[in-house]
Scaffold this motif. Structure first.
Motif, PDB file in Angstrom:
ATOM      1  N   LEU A  13       0.877  -1.175   0.000  1.00  0.00           N
ATOM      2  CA  LEU A  13       0.000   0.000   0.000  1.00  0.00           C
ATOM      3  C   LEU A  13       0.913   1.223   0.000  1.00  0.00           C
ATOM      4  CD1 LEU A  13      -2.926   1.007   0.171  1.00  0.00           C
ATOM      5  CD2 LEU A  13      -2.718   0.958   2.652  1.00  0.00           C
ATOM      6  N   PHE A  14       0.886   1.990  -1.096  1.00  0.00           N
ATOM      7  CA  PHE A  14       1.797   3.123  -1.267  1.00  0.00           C
ATOM      8  C   PHE A  14       1.012   4.420  -1.115  1.00  0.00           C
ATOM      9  CE2 PHE A  14       4.478   6.190  -3.369  1.00  0.00           C
ATOM     10  CZ  PHE A  14       5.771   5.762  -3.101  1.00  0.00           C
ATOM     11  N   VAL A  15       1.443   5.282  -0.163  1.00  0.00           N
ATOM     12  CA  VAL A  15       0.690   6.500   0.163  1.00  0.00           C
ATOM     13  C   VAL A  15       1.575   7.726  -0.014  1.00  0.00           C
ATOM     14  CG1 VAL A  15      -0.765   7.631   1.881  1.00  0.00           C
ATOM     15  CG2 VAL A  15      -0.538   5.129   1.891  1.00  0.00           C
ATOM     16  N   ALA A  20       3.120  12.617  -8.869  1.00  0.00           N
ATOM     17  CA  ALA A  20       4.297  12.142  -9.591  1.00  0.00           C
ATOM     18  C   ALA A  20       5.072  11.116  -8.758  1.00  0.00           C
ATOM     19  CB  ALA A  20       5.209  13.316  -9.959  1.00  0.00           C
ATOM     20  N   VAL A  21       5.240  11.415  -7.478  1.00  0.00           N
ATOM     21  CA  VAL A  21       5.953  10.483  -6.591  1.00  0.00           C
ATOM     22  C   VAL A  21       5.163   9.190  -6.456  1.00  0.00           C
ATOM     23  CG1 VAL A  21       6.823  10.103  -4.251  1.00  0.00           C
ATOM     24  CG2 VAL A  21       7.065  12.353  -5.325  1.00  0.00           C
ATOM     25  N   ARG A  22       3.863   9.328  -6.323  1.00  0.00           N
ATOM     26  CA  ARG A  22       2.996   8.160  -6.151  1.00  0.00           C
ATOM     27  C   ARG A  22       3.062   7.243  -7.373  1.00  0.00           C
ATOM     28  NH1 ARG A  22      -1.109  10.914  -5.015  1.00  0.00           N
ATOM     29  NH2 ARG A  22      -2.368  10.742  -6.915  1.00  0.00           N
ATOM     30  N   LEU A  23       2.992   7.831  -8.566  1.00  0.00           N
ATOM     31  CA  LEU A  23       3.031   7.024  -9.783  1.00  0.00           C
ATOM     32  C   LEU A  23       4.392   6.379  -9.988  1.00  0.00           C
ATOM     33  CD1 LEU A  23       1.029   9.299 -12.272  1.00  0.00           C
ATOM     34  CD2 LEU A  23       0.273   7.181 -11.168  1.00  0.00           C
ATOM     35  N   ALA A  24       5.459   7.108  -9.657  1.00  0.00           N
ATOM     36  CA  ALA A  24       6.798   6.551  -9.801  1.00  0.00           C
ATOM     37  C   ALA A  24       7.010   5.376  -8.855  1.00  0.00           C
ATOM     38  CB  ALA A  24       7.844   7.638  -9.541  1.00  0.00           C
ATOM     39  N   GLY A  25       6.561   5.533  -7.622  1.00  0.00           N
ATOM     40  CA  GLY A  25       6.701   4.444  -6.653  1.00  0.00           C
ATOM     41  C   GLY A  25       5.880   3.228  -7.038  1.00  0.00           C
ATOM     42  N   GLN A  26       4.662   3.474  -7.490  1.00  0.00           N
ATOM     43  CA  GLN A  26       3.797   2.381  -7.914  1.00  0.00           C
ATOM     44  C   GLN A  26       4.406   1.620  -9.083  1.00  0.00           C
ATOM     45  OE1 GLN A  26      -0.176   3.598  -8.920  1.00  0.00           O
ATOM     46  NE2 GLN A  26      -0.857   1.531  -9.442  1.00  0.00           N
ATOM     47  N   GLY A  33       7.184  -6.884  -9.429  1.00  0.00           N
ATOM     48  CA  GLY A  33       6.266  -7.997  -9.206  1.00  0.00           C
ATOM     49  C   GLY A  33       5.292  -7.812  -8.073  1.00  0.00           C
ATOM     50  N   PHE A  34       5.251  -6.633  -7.427  1.00  0.00           N
ATOM     51  CA  PHE A  34       4.334  -6.414  -6.311  1.00  0.00           C
ATOM     52  C   PHE A  34       2.934  -6.061  -6.812  1.00  0.00           C
ATOM     53  CE2 PHE A  34       8.478  -5.562  -4.436  1.00  0.00           C
ATOM     54  CZ  PHE A  34       8.399  -6.189  -3.211  1.00  0.00           C
ATOM     55  N   GLU A  35       1.941  -6.377  -5.997  1.00  0.00           N
ATOM     56  CA  GLU A  35       0.569  -5.907  -6.211  1.00  0.00           C
ATOM     57  C   GLU A  35       0.437  -4.600  -5.431  1.00  0.00           C
ATOM     58  OE1 GLU A  35      -1.849  -7.110  -7.999  1.00  0.00           O
ATOM     59  OE2 GLU A  35      -1.008  -9.030  -8.640  1.00  0.00           O
ATOM     60  N   VAL A  36       0.272  -3.489  -6.109  1.00  0.00           N
ATOM     61  CA  VAL A  36       0.335  -2.173  -5.471  1.00  0.00           C
ATOM     62  C   VAL A  36      -1.038  -1.502  -5.453  1.00  0.00           C
ATOM     63  CG1 VAL A  36       1.472   0.080  -5.459  1.00  0.00           C
ATOM     64  CG2 VAL A  36       2.704  -1.941  -6.303  1.00  0.00           C
ATOM     65  N   THR A  37      -1.392  -0.986  -4.288  1.00  0.00           N
ATOM     66  CA  THR A  37      -2.550  -0.108  -4.151  1.00  0.00           C
ATOM     67  C   THR A  37      -2.023   1.262  -3.778  1.00  0.00           C
ATOM     68  OG1 THR A  37      -3.922  -1.951  -3.365  1.00  0.00           O
ATOM     69  CG2 THR A  37      -4.720   0.285  -2.934  1.00  0.00           C
ATOM     70  N   ALA A  38      -2.269   2.263  -4.623  1.00  0.00           N
ATOM     71  CA  ALA A  38      -1.754   3.613  -4.393  1.00  0.00           C
ATOM     72  C   ALA A  38      -2.864   4.516  -3.868  1.00  0.00           C
ATOM     73  CB  ALA A  38      -1.166   4.183  -5.680  1.00  0.00           C
ATOM     74  N   CYS A  39      -2.543   5.319  -2.840  1.00  0.00           N
ATOM     75  CA  CYS A  39      -3.515   6.237  -2.241  1.00  0.00           C
ATOM     76  C   CYS A  39      -2.879   7.622  -2.113  1.00  0.00           C
ATOM     77  CB  CYS A  39      -3.938   5.755  -0.854  1.00  0.00           C
ATOM     78  SG  CYS A  39      -4.767   4.164  -0.846  1.00  0.00           S
TER      79      CYS A  39
END
Length: 451
Positions: A13-15, A20-26, A33-39
Motif C-alpha cells: 500500500l503506497f501512500v 508524480a511520486v505516487r506514480l513513480a513508486g507504484q 512484481g508487487f501488487e500495489v494499491t496507491a492512495c
C-alpha cells in the motif's frame, strides 16, 4: 475494512499526496512484481488496512490532514506487526529513526533509487507473510487442530500420494502405509481420516512396537471383568473405541503372531471378541496399518502372517524418503519453521541461501522428522540448520551432481522470494535468459513457489 490481495512478490500500500511520486513508486514496485494499491492520503489508505492485510505500507511523512507519523500510530492500533516504511526528506531523518523505535519497519530518505524501495518492501512483505502464517498456526494449535497434518511437497511422489489419498479416503477400504522411519506415516493416516466421512469420529492410534506383549491383547481387544488377575472391571479395547472412526496400527510388523490371526478376524468379519467374553461385538471401523518393513519378505520368512499381509495389501500408500524428494526440502523447511515459531512463540526466521544449500545437500536418514527437528533448532537459535554438508550420492555422475546442486539453488531462491523471478535472478547473479533456460531444463515453474 480488510482486503485480501493475490500474492505475487507481495502486496504494498503506497501512500503519497504528490501524484508524480505516487506514480513513480507504484511503477517501480509493480515492475518488481508487487501488487500495489496507491492512495493520495492517509484516510483513504486506512480503508484498506486490517489485521489480515497481506503486505506492507509505504507512506510519505509530510502530508496534509494526517501525516505519515499519525498514520503509523493508527496502523499500530490496527496491527502492531504490520510493517510501515516511511519516506522522509533529509531533515526528517532523526525523526524517522525515532519513529523506528516506536514501531516503524524502516525508512527511505529522498531521493532514493527504485531498487532500494523494492528491496526494503520485499523484506517487509516476507516478514509480514511469516507473521500471518505464525498467527494461522497458533490459531490451529489453540483450536486443537494439528498443523502437522498437511502433506507438503510438489515432487511427483508426493503428488501421487495426495492423489491416491483423495481417491480412497472416503471409502471403507483398509490401507497399508509403507515408509521409512520419520517419513510421516501417521500424518498420512490422519490425512486419510480427515478426508473421510469418518472424520468426526475417533482416530485411534496404537504403536505395536511400543506395546509390551503381556498387555497387547487386552489393550487392542479389551477385556471383561475377571478375565485375568487384576481385571477388576470391563475395559473397552482400542478396536472397539475406534468404532465409527479409524484404527491406526503403526509398526504392525511388530505385532505378535498369535494376535495377528485375531486381527485378521476383526478385519474380515468386523467383529471383536474381548478377553474373557464369548460375545462378539460388531465394530464399524477402517484399519490403517503402517510399516517400515517388507511384509511380503517377512511373510515368506514366517515372521508375519501371509493371510494378514494379503488382506492388508489392497490399497498401499508408499511415502518416498526425503533423499528422493530433495526438491521439496525448501518448502518443507519453511513450513516447519513457521510451525516451530508458533509453538515456541518466537519470530519466524528466514534461512539464508547458504543455509538452504546445506539443507539441500543432506541425505536426511531421519527423513522429514529429522528436518522438522532441524527447523526447531533453527528457530530456537541453538545451532545452524544442518550438519556439515555431505556430497551427493556417489552413484551419480559429476554432471548429474552439478545439475542436482544447480536445480536446488534455483528452487531455494524461488522459494525464498515467493516466486519472484527478478529477485531470484538478482540473488543468483545470472542473465535473465540463462535463468529461464534453466527453468525449462529442470522442469521448474515460478507459479509453484508463489503460494
Amino acid at each position: 475494512m480488510s482486503q485480501t490481495i493475490p500474492e505475487a512478490a507481495g502486496a504494498v500500500l503506497f501512500v503519497d499526496d504528490e501524484r508524480a511520486v505516487r506514480l513513480a513508486g507504484q511503477q517501480a514496485l509493480e515492475l518488481a512484481g508487487f501488487e500495489v494499491t496507491a492512495c493520495d492520503g492517509a484516510e483513504r489508505a486506512l480503508r484498506h488496512l486490517g489485521r489480515d492485510w497481506p503486505g506492507c505500507l509505504v507512506t510519505d511523512v509530510r502530508m496534509p490532514q494526517m501525516d505519515g507519523l499519525a498514520l503509523l500510530a493508527r496502523v499500530q492500533e490496527i496491527d502492531p506487526d504490520l510493517p510501515v516504511i516511511l519516506i522522509t526528506g533529509h531533515g526528517d531523518v532523526p525523526m524517522a529513526v525515532e519513529a523506528m523505535r516506536n514501531g516503524a519497519y524502516d525508512f527511505l530518505e529522498k531521493p532514493f533509487p527504485s531498487d532500494r524501495l523494492t528491496e526494503i518492501a520485499r523484506r517487509a512483505v516476507e516478514k509480514r507473510r511469516l507473521v500471518l502464517e505464525n498467527r494461522r498456526l497458533r490459531a490451529q494449535i489453540a483450536g486443537g487442530t494439528d498443523p502437522a497434518g498437511t502433506i507438503v511437497g510438489r515432487t511427483p511422489g508426493i503428488e501421487r500420494l495426495r492423489a491416491t489419498i483423495a481417491a480412497v479416503a472416503d471409502t471403507d477400504a483398509d490401507v497399508l502405509v509403507f515408509g521409512e522411519t520419520g517419513t510421516g506415516k501417521e500424518m498420512v493416516a490422519r490425512a486419510l481420516h480427515a478426508a473421510s466421512r469418518r472424520r468426526k469420529n475417533p482416530f485411534v492410534a496404537l504403536n505395536c512396537g511400543a506395546m509390551p506383549e503381556t498387555i497387547f491383547e487386552s489393550e487392542l481387544f479389551g477385556h471383561e471383568a475377571g478375565a485375568f488377575t487384576g481385571a477388576a472391571k470391563r475395559r473397552i479395547g482400542r478396536i472397539e473405541h475406534a468404532g465409527g472412526g479409524t484404527l491406526f496400527l503403526d509398526e504392525i510388523e511388530s505385532m505378535p503372531l498369535a494376535l495377528q490371526v485375531k486381527l485378521l478376524r476383526v478385519i474380515q468379519e468386523r467383529v471383536v471378541e474381548p478377553l474373557g467374553s464369548n460375545e462378539q461385538v460388531p465394530v464399524d471401523l477402517r484399519v490403517v496399518a503402517a510399516t517400515k518393513a517388507d511384509l511380503r519378505q517377512a511373510a515368506d520368512e514366517g515372521k508375519f502372517r501371509a493371510d494378514l499381509y494379503y488382506r492388508l495389501n489392497v490399497v498401499v500408500l508408499t511415502i518416498p524418503p526425503l533423499r528422493e524428494r530433495r526438491d521439496d526440502i525448501p518448502l518443507l523447511f519453511q513450513h516447519f519453521v513457521a510451525q516451530a515459531a508458533a509453538r515456541y512463540n518466537r519470530e519466524p526466521r528466514v534461512p539464508s541461501r547458504e543455509q538452504m544449500q546445506r539443507l539441500m545437500s543432506q541425505d536426511w536418514p531421519g527423513n522429514v522428522r529429522e528436518l522438522r527437528n532441524a527447523a526447531d533448532r533453527f528457530v530456537l537459535g541453538l545451532e545452524d540448520v544442518a550438519p556439515a554438508p555431505v556430497s551427493a550420492p556417489s552413484a551419480l555422475s559429476l554432471a548429474e551432481q552439478v545439475d542436482l546442486f544447480e536445480k536446488g539453488l534455483i528452487q531455494s531462491e524461488l522459494a525464498r522470494h515467493r516466486g519472484s523471478v527478478k529477485a531470484a535472478i538478482e540473488a543468483l547473479n545470472i542473465p535473465r535468459k540463462t535463468f529461464y533456460d534453466k527453468l525449462k531444463r529442470y522442469g521448474l515453474s515460478r507459479e509453484d513457489f508463489i503460494d
